[in-house]
Design an enzyme around this catalytic site. Sequence first.
Site, short mmCIF file in Angstrom:
data_model
loop_
_atom_site.label_atom_id
_atom_site.label_comp_id
_atom_site.label_asym_id
_atom_site.label_seq_id
_atom_site.Cartn_x
_atom_site.Cartn_y
_atom_site.Cartn_z
N LYS A 177 0.84 -1.20 0.00
CA LYS A 177 0.00 0.00 0.00
C LYS A 177 0.88 1.26 0.00
O LYS A 177 1.97 1.25 0.56
CB LYS A 177 -0.83 -0.05 1.28
N LYS A 235 7.41 0.92 1.53
CA LYS A 235 8.05 0.12 0.47
C LYS A 235 9.39 0.70 0.06
O LYS A 235 10.39 -0.01 0.02
CB LYS A 235 7.18 0.09 -0.81
N LYS A 252 4.70 8.52 -7.83
CA LYS A 252 5.41 9.51 -7.01
C LYS A 252 6.87 9.66 -7.44
O LYS A 252 7.50 10.67 -7.17
CB LYS A 252 5.39 9.09 -5.54
N ASP A 273 -1.82 -0.38 -4.39
CA ASP A 273 -3.19 -0.01 -4.00
C ASP A 273 -4.20 -0.53 -5.02
O ASP A 273 -5.27 -0.99 -4.68
CB ASP A 273 -3.32 1.51 -3.86
P1 ADP Z 1 5.98 3.95 0.38
O1 ADP Z 1 7.13 3.81 -0.53
O2 ADP Z 1 5.33 2.65 0.70
O3 ADP Z 1 4.97 4.96 -0.11
P2 ADP Z 1 7.90 5.15 2.17
O4 ADP Z 1 9.00 4.17 2.11
O5 ADP Z 1 8.07 6.40 1.40
O6 ADP Z 1 6.50 4.49 1.80
O7 ADP Z 1 7.69 5.46 3.74
C1 ADP Z 1 6.74 6.38 4.22
C2 ADP Z 1 7.29 7.00 5.49
O8 ADP Z 1 7.39 6.02 6.52
C3 ADP Z 1 8.66 7.61 5.29
O9 ADP Z 1 8.66 8.91 5.77
C4 ADP Z 1 9.59 6.73 6.10
O10 ADP Z 1 10.58 7.47 6.73
C5 ADP Z 1 8.67 6.08 7.13
N1 ADP Z 1 9.10 4.71 7.47
C6 ADP Z 1 9.12 3.64 6.67
N2 ADP Z 1 9.58 2.54 7.30
C7 ADP Z 1 9.84 2.94 8.58
C8 ADP Z 1 10.34 2.28 9.76
N3 ADP Z 1 10.63 0.97 9.77
N4 ADP Z 1 10.52 3.02 10.89
C9 ADP Z 1 10.22 4.32 10.90
N5 ADP Z 1 9.75 5.01 9.83
C10 ADP Z 1 9.55 4.33 8.69
MG MG Z 2 7.43 4.72 -2.33
#
Ligand code: ADP
Ligand code: MG
Length: 263
Positions: A9, A14, A40, A127
Amino acid sequence: MKKIAIYGKGGIGKSTTVSNLSAALARRGLKVMQIGCDPKADSTKGLTGGQPITSVLDVLKVKKTRSTLDDLVVEGDLGVLCVEAGGPTPGIGCAGRGIISAFDRLEELDAWGRLRPDVVLFDVLGDVVCGGFAMPMRKGYADEVAIVSSGEMMALYAAHNIANALANFATRGYARLAGVIQNSRNIADEDELVRRAAAEIKTRVLGIIPRCDLVQQAEDQGRTVVACFPDSQQAAVYHELTRLLVPDITAPASGRPHLAALS
Ligand code: ADP
Ligand code: MG
């Protein structure tokens, strides 16, 4: 070459997870290519000092068939080859279609054949698993799929959808489900909720990533925990996960082309 698609999601972690896995694999001496498949286009920013790279779709808009691999692939931290498929202008065009166009161009340029990575990680928004977003799990792309999820309901719902999409392709020899990677949000009974959801989709939990402040601290520097805090417990968790996902590849001694050699 091992190709793994990591689905989940939006916002679940991810890109953070995939970038840390890429860094951990690169630390093992492997040549890694990370391909962001989220409109994104920020999958690889933890490998490029926080700087966004130009997406394949954006390059194609300007250069079309004149685009070269050098325009589409950027060498990031620890030598990880970074690609962002990109997305359409909001309100116009289809994000899934965008991924298909980006993959078509990478294939035309024989990106995988020429760069010869040991491991390719696709970071895919899960999603909506429409034709475009299903592309990485289809024949010739990923061999395996891992799903990133927390114990939150919407993340588990997306995990179910992704598993269903995979099941629809199962008879055609497409990617197989390797398991669920728990990216913890520290909600009540989280480990048990994720474990049960994984069992429902007939798979297992590959690993549990703790929620950890070092992730943000590394992110503020445009880097991964693995690169920034190599001796931390959190980095050890990402290293351990790579051993599960990619147990058997050792780094070749030499002889791999660098990006510069391809221009
Ligand atoms: P996605 O790629 O799924 O959209 P992101 O990797 O960009 O999500 O992560 C979203 C937010 O969550 C980021 O700001 C990241 O710093 C935070 N985040 C992700 N994994 C962790 C974790 N294990 N501990 C703390 N923060 C995390
Ligand atoms: Mg991402």
